[in-house]
Design an enzyme around this catalytic site. Structure first.
Site, PDB file in Angstrom:
ATOM      1  N   SER A   1       0.812  -1.208   0.000  1.00  0.00           N
ATOM      2  CA  SER A   1       0.000   0.000   0.000  1.00  0.00           C
ATOM      3  C   SER A   1       0.855   1.271   0.000  1.00  0.00           C
ATOM      4  O   SER A   1       1.713   1.405  -0.864  1.00  0.00           O
ATOM      5  CB  SER A   1      -0.949  -0.054   1.192  1.00  0.00           C
TER       6      SER A   1
ATOM      7  N   HIS B   1      -7.725  -5.837   0.241  1.00  0.00           N
ATOM      8  CA  HIS B   1      -6.474  -5.095   0.404  1.00  0.00           C
ATOM      9  C   HIS B   1      -5.696  -5.654   1.595  1.00  0.00           C
ATOM     10  O   HIS B   1      -6.105  -5.487   2.743  1.00  0.00           O
ATOM     11  CB  HIS B   1      -6.852  -3.628   0.659  1.00  0.00           C
TER      12      HIS B   1
HETATM   13  C1  GTR Z   1      -5.319   4.504   1.878  1.00  0.00           C
HETATM   14  C2  GTR Z   1      -4.695   5.340   0.794  1.00  0.00           C
HETATM   15  C3  GTR Z   1      -4.011   4.465  -0.196  1.00  0.00           C
HETATM   16  C4  GTR Z   1      -3.149   3.418   0.453  1.00  0.00           C
HETATM   17  C5  GTR Z   1      -3.720   2.880   1.749  1.00  0.00           C
HETATM   18  C6  GTR Z   1      -2.733   2.191   2.683  1.00  0.00           C
HETATM   19  O1  GTR Z   1      -6.027   5.266   2.790  1.00  0.00           O
HETATM   20  O2  GTR Z   1      -5.717   6.077   0.203  1.00  0.00           O
HETATM   21  O3  GTR Z   1      -3.273   5.237  -1.117  1.00  0.00           O
HETATM   22  O4  GTR Z   1      -1.882   3.871   0.625  1.00  0.00           O
HETATM   23  O5  GTR Z   1      -4.264   3.865   2.533  1.00  0.00           O
HETATM   24  O6  GTR Z   1      -1.587   2.579   2.784  1.00  0.00           O
HETATM   25  O7  GTR Z   1      -3.181   1.259   3.358  1.00  0.00           O
END
Ligand code: GTR
Length: 459
Positions: A292, A433
């Site tokens: 991420s 995710h």
């Molecule tokens: C979210 C962000 C993403 C990603 C994610 C993370 O809030 O919008 O770009 O980086 O976090 O890091 O888990």
């Protein structure tokens, strides 16, 4: 310049992804995907877009081009002219200026202990655990970070080692109760009180750091907390490494002033400075991995520091592997308004006008060539735009070609869980995710087939 058109159908297995893309190839690079046109002005630039129909027509900048517009056609031209130029463009428009190296020092003793890690299939894996506190630079206000390393006790020679920054401290990455607990500022989350980690954070992210499984495959595993290097909030700059490197923290920042991603990437290089001094670590086999926001960071670290032997981006999305021009899922407008401290100020000025960006995220991926690059997505992670990650990985093949290596190749979007490609690989996993063992096994398969295979053949 006339663009010879070559139509390509990209079919997908999920209805969500059904889209037809006509690709025009310009010198092997210029892409034009012709989809239903939608005007950026119709949507608020801070609204995420989940509509494939609203993905605009775009032509990707030719990553092989140097400042004079001439496309590199040899390794020498790429390395002397085009790569440095494209790298400068990334600094200028996305991440900010690269930070200078600084000497890293171990504070106190490196703690070394032989431990048994609960391993795959209910067994145990014998490991050597190292914990070190590193001072990042010599300035009076230099920051410190703690690094946790597990190495296979049975190894007879230095091992290639995965290095990743983590979100909630080293103690969250393992069930091992002796791992030092970070005292640094932390974003709110499970087990975090008043922005400090408590015992309740121990092991909560262990699924993202499968040390026993990777050690049993002959790899080392190293991790450190990103918040030691730049506390992840818009005012984090003052407590970050940046002041110790002479960067401003107040007032209006210059358009190319670096933010957290550049600071984190710099921290990874300092940790690498120390890792390469360990006799049990193969200093030419350190693989930078990130999930991420830290996947964006792993890519930028690999771009800035070519000592990283392989680079892994897991669901890095916007500002990572995903193409900004697609404007799908998280957009430049969304990310730079929610996380203004991650990028340089210039990037935010492209909110809603991504088509004008002089680079796109394939430019970032191209910086990794000719090293092995893994880009991983998750089907349920629409926010990170899996298709946009795939398309940028696909677009960089010609840079690897200059070195006589195959990248991802041109192909249909792969089935769930199928790992495709050669020196650039991609998979989309089922599920949400996250960073899971399934992802790690693919990364290790790639390292086996590239780094390890090269070592064996050069003997
Ligand atoms: C979210 C962000 C993403 C990603 C994610 C993370 O809030 O919008 O770009 O980086 O976090 O890091 O888990």
């Amino acid at each position: 310049m006339a663009v010879p058109a070559e139509a390509m159908m990209v079919t997908t297995r999920t209805r969500f992804f059904v889209v037809m893309i006509a690709v025009a190839v310009c010198g092997g690079f210029g892409w034009r995907s012709t989809m239903t046109e939608a005007t950026a002005a119709e949507t608020d630039v801070t609204d995420p877009n989940y509509d494939e129909e609203a993905v605009r027509s775009f032509t990707l900048p030719n990553i092989l081009e140097g400042p004079d517009g001439v496309a590199a056609d040899s390794v020498a031209a790429w390395e002397k002219t085009s790569r440095p130029y494209q790298f400068r463009q990334l600094q200028r428009f996305v991440y900010g200026e690269q930070l200078p190296a600084a000497p890293v020092q171990v504070v106190g003793e490196v703690q070394r202990k032989e431990v048994q890690l609960a391993g795959p299939g209910g067994g145990t894996t014998a490991a050597v655990r190292l914990q070190a506190r590193l001072r990042l630079g010599t300035a009076a206000n230099a920051r410190e970070t703690e690094v946790l390393v597990y190495l296979p006790a049975a190894a007879k020679e230095p091992v290639p080692t995965f290095l990743k920054l983590n979100f909630a401290g080293n103690q969250a990455e393992t069930a091992d109760p002796e791992v030092w607990m970070t005292d640094s500022w932390m974003r709110s989350g499970d087990g975090v009180e008043d922005h400090k980690a408590t015992d309740a954070t121990r092991g909560i992210n262990a699924r993202r750091f499968p040390a026993a499984e990777m050690l049993s495959r002959g790899y080392g595993m190293a991790t450190a907390y990103c918040g030691d290097i730049f506390p992840d909030h818009p005012e984090g700059r003052a407590e970050s490494v940046l002041p110790s490197l002479g960067r401003p923290v107040e007032g209006e920042l210059a358009a190319n002033e670096p933010g957290a991603i550049t600071a984190w990437a710099w921290g990874l290089s300092r940790i690498l400075d120390w890792l390469v001094t360990l006799p049990a670590v193969d200093g030419e086999g350190v693989i930078v991995v990130g999930h991420s926001r830290l996947g964006k960071t792993a890519l930028w670290a690999g771009a800035c520091d070519q000592r990283f032997a392989m680079v892994v981006s897991n669901e890095s999305g916007c500002g990572g592997a995903a193409l900004s021009r697609r404007n799908y899922g998280e957009t430049v407008g969304v990310i730079t308004s929610r996380f203004p401290h991650w990028f340089c100020p210039s990037f935010g000025s492209y909110a809603g006008r991504e088509l004008e960006l002089p680079v796109d995220q394939h430019t970032l991926l191209a910086m990794i060539a000719p090293r092995p690059l893994y880009v991983a997505s998750a089907e349920g992670d629409r926010w990170a735009d899996p298709r946009g990650e795939f398309l940028s990985a696909e677009a960089v093949g010609p840079v690897w070609k200059l070195y006589g290596r195959e990248g991802l190749g041109r192909r249909d979007y792969p089935a769930l869980g199928e790992s495709v490609g050669d020196f650039v690989r991609y998979h989309v996993r089922g599920g949400k995710h996250d960073l899971l063992l399934e992802d790690w096994q693919h990364f290790a398969d790639m390292a086996d087939a590239t780094l390890r295979a090269e070592k064996t053949s050069s003997r």
